[in-house]
Design an enzyme around this catalytic site. Structure first.
Site, PDB file in Angstrom:
ATOM      1  N   CYS A  92       1.320   3.413  10.863  1.00 46.39           N
ATOM      2  CA  CYS A  92       1.182   4.860  10.678  1.00 46.39           C
ATOM      3  C   CYS A  92       0.483   5.476  11.877  1.00 46.39           C
ATOM      4  CB  CYS A  92       0.369   5.151   9.418  1.00 46.39           C
ATOM      5  SG  CYS A  92       1.153   4.602   7.902  1.00 46.39           S
ATOM      6  N   PRO A  94       0.822  -1.209   0.000  1.00 49.22           N
ATOM      7  CA  PRO A  94       0.000   0.000   0.000  1.00 49.22           C
ATOM      8  C   PRO A  94       0.856   1.260   0.000  1.00 49.22           C
ATOM      9  CG  PRO A  94      -0.065  -1.079   2.145  1.00 49.22           C
ATOM     10  CD  PRO A  94       0.700  -1.977   1.234  1.00 49.22           C
ATOM     11  N   MET A  95       0.498   2.182  -0.880  1.00 50.33           N
ATOM     12  CA  MET A  95       1.203   3.461  -0.959  1.00 50.33           C
ATOM     13  C   MET A  95       0.161   4.575  -0.927  1.00 50.33           C
ATOM     14  SD  MET A  95       4.075   2.623  -3.843  1.00 50.33           S
ATOM     15  CE  MET A  95       2.908   1.959  -5.004  1.00 50.33           C
ATOM     16  N   VAL A  96       0.350   5.522  -0.041  1.00 58.45           N
ATOM     17  CA  VAL A  96      -0.604   6.613   0.132  1.00 58.45           C
ATOM     18  C   VAL A  96      -0.876   7.290  -1.208  1.00 58.45           C
ATOM     19  CG1 VAL A  96      -1.000   8.840   1.269  1.00 58.45           C
ATOM     20  CG2 VAL A  96       0.120   6.985   2.510  1.00 58.45           C
ATOM     21  N   GLN A 136      -6.561  -2.278   3.021  1.00 57.94           N
ATOM     22  CA  GLN A 136      -5.913  -1.843   4.253  1.00 57.94           C
ATOM     23  C   GLN A 136      -6.751  -0.776   4.954  1.00 57.94           C
ATOM     24  OE1 GLN A 136      -2.441   0.942   4.776  1.00 57.94           O
ATOM     25  NE2 GLN A 136      -1.415  -1.022   5.116  1.00 57.94           N
TER      26      GLN A 136
END
Length: 117
Positions: free
Chosen positions: A114, A31-33, A85
């Site tokens: 996070c 997962p990447m913002v 996620q």
């Protein structure tokens, strides 16, 4: 619920666990913002990515807002296997969010890395 994130009944036949028992190299797109949305996942799958994650979704917002659901989660039949996620600090809201996406996902990931409120 709007069709943007519930396009139609989808069969999720690919089991992510089976990927790791195949003895083959497994390519995972973490997962990447802001980047791991459907368009990006579609692109990486064209380059043989085996398993993709959605970007982090705040479970409380997702459960409480149709607008958040429509903007934060989209998928299609080719987007499989898929791990969604969530970030949450309330077990019930996390459970509710997971129930909403479970027909369209192969797994749920809880973001514990996070900082969250």
């Amino acid at each position: 619920m709007k069709s943007a994130y519930r396009p139609h009944s989808m069969s999720r036949k690919k089991d992510p666990i089976e990927l790791f028992h195949s003895g083959q190299l497994v390519k995972v797109c973490a997962p990447m913002v802001r980047y791991s949305k459907l368009a990006f996942r579609t692109l990486v799958r064209k380059y043989s990515c085996d398993l993709c994650y959605t970007p982090m979704i705040v479970a409380a917002d997702f459960v409480q807002s149709v607008k958040a659901r429509d903007s934060e989660f989209t998928t299609n039949q080719g987007d499989c296997p898929l791990i969604v996620q969530f970030a949450a600090n309330d077990a019930r809201l996390l459970s509710d969010a997971a129930r909403i996406v479970c027909p369209y996902a192969n797994g749920i990931d809880i973001n514990c890395g996070c900082p969250q409120r």
